[in-house]
Design an enzyme around this catalytic site. Structure first.
Site, PDB file in Angstrom:
ATOM      1  N   TYR A   1       5.847  -8.586   8.902  1.00 62.62           N
ATOM      2  CA  TYR A   1       5.491  -7.166   8.959  1.00 62.62           C
ATOM      3  C   TYR A   1       5.696  -6.637  10.371  1.00 62.62           C
ATOM      4  CZ  TYR A   1       3.010  -7.920   4.524  1.00 62.62           C
ATOM      5  OH  TYR A   1       2.684  -8.226   3.229  1.00 62.62           O
TER       6      TYR A   1
ATOM      7  N   ARG B   1      -4.131  -4.732   7.451  1.00 54.47           N
ATOM      8  CA  ARG B   1      -5.227  -3.796   7.727  1.00 54.47           C
ATOM      9  C   ARG B   1      -6.456  -4.540   8.243  1.00 54.47           C
ATOM     10  NH1 ARG B   1      -6.876  -1.172   2.805  1.00 54.47           N
ATOM     11  NH2 ARG B   1      -5.587  -2.608   1.615  1.00 54.47           N
TER      12      ARG B   1
ATOM     13  N   ASP C   1       0.843  -1.199   0.000  1.00 54.02           N
ATOM     14  CA  ASP C   1       0.000   0.000   0.000  1.00 54.02           C
ATOM     15  C   ASP C   1       0.878   1.250   0.000  1.00 54.02           C
ATOM     16  OD1 ASP C   1      -2.291  -1.543   0.140  1.00 54.02           O
ATOM     17  OD2 ASP C   1      -2.394  -1.453   2.330  1.00 54.02           O
TER      18      ASP C   1
ATOM     19  N   ASP D   1      -6.993   2.001   7.535  1.00 54.10           N
ATOM     20  CA  ASP D   1      -5.716   2.569   7.968  1.00 54.10           C
ATOM     21  C   ASP D   1      -5.872   4.082   8.135  1.00 54.10           C
ATOM     22  OD1 ASP D   1      -5.405   3.838   5.454  1.00 54.10           O
ATOM     23  OD2 ASP D   1      -4.304   2.141   4.637  1.00 54.10           O
TER      24      ASP D   1
END
Length: 301
Positions: free
Chosen positions: A66, A172, A38, A80
């Site tokens: 992550y 997310r 993203d 987000d």
């Protein structure tokens, strides 16, 4: 230019934007990325140049790692901090409650992807439909969280986690689901991919430090993109046949072990010719993709 670049994607640019920037620096038309990030996200973004772009589909599907910061008490339409706030809730979560909830998200589970994603429905990207105000009931998909640990304490309604997960996992969506489980909602505040396809953040180059002059010196050989695959050595004649698109007889190849069906790196000495696919039904190795052309090989001079 041909090969693999490990890029540390900065915040505020799309993965395609990174590709477009590097295409200009390299003067190479064929440039592609593997594993979209993203615009808000940073971290490991493998980039392939030239004929190496054909290797994209063969990179390992092993898990990704992550580092994420999650903010409790807010919900946004994009899941987000770049989205519009659609709900706010009071937060009365203790560290003990947070630890207990995080533990429940380890393992194989069903996860609903976000509407603001690059997934397609009837040929349209979901984020395009979302921007048009459409809402679609998306079916959940099976994902696996291999490891989830809190790496920074709960502070001002924010906390940090490190997640090792399977391909197709949306952090997310994970933050949304954690917020729901805690009863106060949540949104993703920051995200960095620290590992993907066996490549790590510490080995990546910052995009803003790359120039047309230093780029050739940091591009890795194309073979590094598929180093997880086993290799098979071929003779000069077999190399020429392979480069001409011909299948190779398994009985005439020397494998370290019996050759199971699957993909192999085909090599002549240190030269990486491309990938071949072993077929047991026809007892041959067929060209999957070619990286080194015949006219480029030393043995054809």
């Amino acid at each position: 230019m041909q090969g693999l670049l490990l890029c540390n994607k900065p915040e505020g640019i799309t993965s395609f934007g990174v590709v477009a920037h590097l295409r200009r620096l390299a003067g190479e038309r064929k440039v592609g990325h593997t594993g979209t990030l993203d615009p808000m996200a940073t971290g490991v973004l493998p980039i392939l140049f030239g004929r190496a772009t054909a290797l994209s589909q063969y990179l390992t599907d092993s898990g990704k790692t992550y580092r994420a910061t999650i903010r409790l008490g807010e919900e946004t339409d994009t899941l987000d901090r770049t989205g519009q706030v659609i709900a706010r809730h009071p937060v009365a979560v203790t560290q003990a409650q947070l630890t207990e909830v995080l533990h429940t998200f380890c393992g194989t589970q069903l996860q609903t992807p976000p509407m603001y994603s690059a997934l397609k429905r009837d040929g349209m990207r979901l984020y395009t439909l979302a921007r048009q105000g459409e809402q679609i009931d998306l079916p959940p998909r099976e994902i696996t969280i291999y490891s989830l640990k809190q790496t920074a304490p709960l502070n001002s309604n924010c906390f940090e986690i490190e997640v090792q997960c399977s391909k197709g996992t949306y952090i997310r969506s994970l933050s949304r689901d954690i917020g729901r489980a805690l009863g106060c909602g949540a949104t993703l505040d920051a995200l960095c991919r620290t590992e993907t396809a066996g490549f790590f953040l510490q080995d990546c180059y910052d995009l803003d430090k790359l120039t047309s002059e230093n780029l050739p010196g940091v591009v890795l050989p194309a073979e590094r993109a598929v180093s997880h695959l086993p290799a098979v050595q071929v003779s000069e004649k077999q190399a020429v046949r392979f480069q001409n698109g011909g299948a190779l007889d398994l009985a005439r190849l020397r494998f370290a072990e019996s050759a199971p069906a699957g993909l192999y790196r085909v090599k002549r000495g240190e030269a990486f010719l491309g990938l071949g696919h072993v077929r047991l039904d026809t007892q041959d190795l067929k060209v999957a993709c070619l990286i080194l052309l015949r006219e480029e090989a030393d043995w054809n001079v």
